[in-house]
Motif scaffolding. Structure first.
Motif, PDB file in Angstrom:
ATOM      1  N   THR A  82       0.861  -1.280  -0.425  1.00 50.17           N
ATOM      2  CA  THR A  82       0.159  -0.177   0.414  1.00 50.17           C
ATOM      3  C   THR A  82       1.136   0.931   0.362  1.00 50.17           C
ATOM      4  N   PHE A  83       1.636   1.633   0.651  1.00 49.09           N
ATOM      5  CA  PHE A  83       2.922   2.609   0.517  1.00 49.09           C
ATOM      6  C   PHE A  83       3.380   2.696  -1.216  1.00 49.09           C
ATOM      7  N   ALA A  84       3.957   1.894  -0.849  1.00 54.58           N
ATOM      8  CA  ALA A  84       4.113   1.807  -2.463  1.00 54.58           C
ATOM      9  C   ALA A  84       2.899   2.110  -3.470  1.00 54.58           C
ATOM     10  N   LEU A  85       1.953   1.600  -3.513  1.00 55.02           N
ATOM     11  CA  LEU A  85       1.098   2.623  -4.422  1.00 55.02           C
ATOM     12  C   LEU A  85       0.768   3.856  -3.795  1.00 55.02           C
ATOM     13  N   GLU A  86       0.415   4.354  -3.387  1.00 55.92           N
ATOM     14  CA  GLU A  86      -0.178   5.646  -2.329  1.00 55.92           C
ATOM     15  C   GLU A  86       1.273   6.480  -2.624  1.00 55.92           C
ATOM     16  N   HIS A 107       3.548   5.539  -5.352  1.00 55.39           N
ATOM     17  CA  HIS A 107       3.413   5.567  -7.040  1.00 55.39           C
ATOM     18  C   HIS A 107       1.766   6.783  -7.421  1.00 55.39           C
ATOM     19  N   SER A 108       1.429   7.222  -6.638  1.00 55.98           N
ATOM     20  CA  SER A 108      -0.405   7.505  -6.722  1.00 55.98           C
ATOM     21  C   SER A 108       0.282   9.353  -6.076  1.00 55.98           C
ATOM     22  N   LEU A 109       0.882   9.450  -5.734  1.00 55.38           N
ATOM     23  CA  LEU A 109       1.750  10.775  -5.193  1.00 55.38           C
ATOM     24  C   LEU A 109       2.251  11.403  -6.045  1.00 55.38           C
ATOM     25  N   LEU A 110       3.008  10.268  -6.509  1.00 51.76           N
ATOM     26  CA  LEU A 110       3.993  10.574  -7.559  1.00 51.76           C
ATOM     27  C   LEU A 110       3.274  10.621  -9.288  1.00 51.76           C
ATOM     28  N   LYS A 111       2.369  10.872  -9.604  1.00 48.48           N
ATOM     29  CA  LYS A 111       1.289  10.349 -10.758  1.00 48.48           C
ATOM     30  C   LYS A 111       0.958  11.520 -10.232  1.00 48.48           C
ATOM     31  N   GLU A 112      -0.190  11.835  -9.349  1.00 47.81           N
ATOM     32  CA  GLU A 112      -1.199  12.495  -9.014  1.00 47.81           C
ATOM     33  C   GLU A 112      -0.933  14.126  -8.717  1.00 47.81           C
ATOM     34  N   SER A 113       0.647  14.435  -7.630  1.00 52.76           N
ATOM     35  CA  SER A 113       0.738  15.128  -6.368  1.00 52.76           C
ATOM     36  C   SER A 113       2.390  15.939  -6.625  1.00 52.76           C
ATOM     37  N   THR A 114       2.555  16.797  -6.257  1.00 54.41           N
ATOM     38  CA  THR A 114       4.041  17.154  -6.449  1.00 54.41           C
ATOM     39  C   THR A 114       4.806  16.040  -6.010  1.00 54.41           C
ATOM     40  N   LEU A 115       5.877  16.764  -6.499  1.00 58.74           N
ATOM     41  CA  LEU A 115       7.114  15.532  -5.937  1.00 58.74           C
ATOM     42  C   LEU A 115       7.614  15.586  -4.366  1.00 58.74           C
TER      43      LEU A 115
END
Length: 123
Positions: free
Chosen positions: A81-85, A87-95
């Protein structure tokens, strides 16, 4: 077979508690998965305490360690879940959000295990 059942029970309880905490906390923070973050840090602290106490005092039996450390802590914390989230932050949020979540989870997690081991030496 008894050991498998102990890991199964501990893992199930840890997973349900993780789900509940994440369900409550994650929706309130759009750029940070606070529930998963806290669960992983608490799990790191808990496993450090459990194993430190076991090593120091031989307090827990092998079966109790399987139930609590392998089962409960293993089910409670979650790398996938940590890895999936992440990935989501990398894709949908800021660095920045991705970096704080990822680096913070790893560094604070390791510090929490160390803190748990240190506290166990004081007990």
């Amino acid at each position: 077979m008894k050991q498998i059942v102990l890991v199964f029970i501990g893992g199930g309880l840890g997973s349900v508690l993780r789900y509940w905490i994440s369900k409550i906390l994650n929706p309130y923070y759009s750029n940070f998965y606070l529930g998963t973050f806290l669960v992983n840090i608490i799990g790191c602290l808990l496993i450090g305490l459990l194993l430190g106490i076991t090593i120091k005092n031989d307090l827990l039996s092998q079966n109790q360690t399987l139930l609590l450390a392998t089962g409960f802590c293993g089910g409670f914390t979650t790398f996938s879940t940590f890895a999936l989230e992440g990935h989501s932050l990398l894709k949908e949020s800021t660095l920045l959000h991705f970096s704080v979540y990822t680096i913070g989870s790893i560094v604070i997690g390791i510090l929490a295990v160390s803190l748990g081991l240190w506290i166990s030496k004081l007990l």
